[in-house]
Design a protein around this motif. Sequence first.
Motif, PDB file in Angstrom:
ATOM      1  N   THR A 122      -4.136   0.305  -6.192  1.00  0.00           N
ATOM      2  CA  THR A 122      -3.724  -0.403  -4.983  1.00  0.00           C
ATOM      3  C   THR A 122      -4.861  -0.478  -3.974  1.00  0.00           C
ATOM      4  O   THR A 122      -5.125  -1.541  -3.387  1.00  0.00           O
ATOM      5  CB  THR A 122      -2.510   0.312  -4.348  1.00  0.00           C
ATOM      6  N   CYS A 159      -6.350  -4.259  -3.137  1.00  0.00           N
ATOM      7  CA  CYS A 159      -6.021  -4.716  -1.772  1.00  0.00           C
ATOM      8  C   CYS A 159      -7.291  -4.895  -0.927  1.00  0.00           C
ATOM      9  O   CYS A 159      -7.370  -5.824  -0.123  1.00  0.00           O
ATOM     10  CB  CYS A 159      -5.064  -3.731  -1.102  1.00  0.00           C
ATOM     11  N   CYS A 164       3.175   1.010  -3.877  1.00  0.00           N
ATOM     12  CA  CYS A 164       2.649   0.688  -5.208  1.00  0.00           C
ATOM     13  C   CYS A 164       1.464   1.570  -5.592  1.00  0.00           C
ATOM     14  O   CYS A 164       0.635   1.901  -4.753  1.00  0.00           O
ATOM     15  CB  CYS A 164       2.218  -0.786  -5.250  1.00  0.00           C
ATOM     16  N   LYS A 214       0.824  -1.211   0.000  1.00  0.00           N
ATOM     17  CA  LYS A 214       0.000   0.000   0.000  1.00  0.00           C
ATOM     18  C   LYS A 214       0.857   1.260   0.000  1.00  0.00           C
ATOM     19  O   LYS A 214       0.498   2.273  -0.600  1.00  0.00           O
ATOM     20  CB  LYS A 214      -0.930  -0.001   1.221  1.00  0.00           C
ATOM     21  N   VAL A 260      -1.850  -2.710  -8.500  1.00  0.00           N
ATOM     22  CA  VAL A 260      -1.651  -4.058  -7.967  1.00  0.00           C
ATOM     23  C   VAL A 260      -2.233  -5.086  -8.930  1.00  0.00           C
ATOM     24  O   VAL A 260      -3.318  -4.885  -9.488  1.00  0.00           O
ATOM     25  CB  VAL A 260      -2.305  -4.216  -6.571  1.00  0.00           C
TER      26      VAL A 260
END
Length: 244
Positions: free
Chosen positions: A233, A237, A216, A213, A219
């Motif tokens: 991200t 996530c 980046c 987190k 993702v």
Amino acid sequence: MREPMIKIENVSLKFNVDRNRANTLKEYVVRFLKRDLKYEEFWALRGISFEVEQGDVIGIIGHNGAGKSTLLKVISGIMKPTKGSVKLGGNIVPMLELGSGFDFELSGRENIYLNGAILGYSEEFLKSKYEEIVEFSELGTFIESPIRTYSSGMLARLAFSIACVVEPEILIVDEILSVGDADFQEKSRNKMMELMTGGTTVFFVSHDMDQIKEMCNKVVWIEHGVMQEIGTTEDVCKHYTRIK
């Protein structure tokens, strides 16, 4: 329209897994000669496609065995995909397996030139960067010792220092920031952030979601070799954590 820095198209990778239970080499050879060997197909990656722009920092997430490290090896050219293609728009430095590209009988100094040559850099360029590499690695006089005497943390510092000081256009990192002491991890993180703001494109695998987190902007989530999602991200996530 600007070309992407990396273009991954329908990448799949198959392994033939030996399912024979030969107890001795002789038994294995006999089965081989009789053509009685049995293999099972295992697809480590299946139909993965996405594009990466210059300066993107891509986190690769997924559970153990998902295919994260395999994907990085395909991107870096260590493994050739069974199907599909990977197109790169810049020079690439993979930091995947600790000590890969090193000769453990040579000193740290000699390995700087060896590893740098493998990465495609001239001796003149490496000489101009040598002091900076040694200083960043914090190895001091150990730089003249054979690297077979190094701890895993010392190897990580040397590998990271070579890769980052030469400022690659594409950097592939597999859990390297989790190796070494806390101070060097922080120093490595800061160097990574410096590279990112300087336009280096980074692929980064980590089981530490806080690191993902923090570092980046995009993702890729894969499971069982199949891409589940690619996006910001925050979004990816959130979805990954929800089902983890």
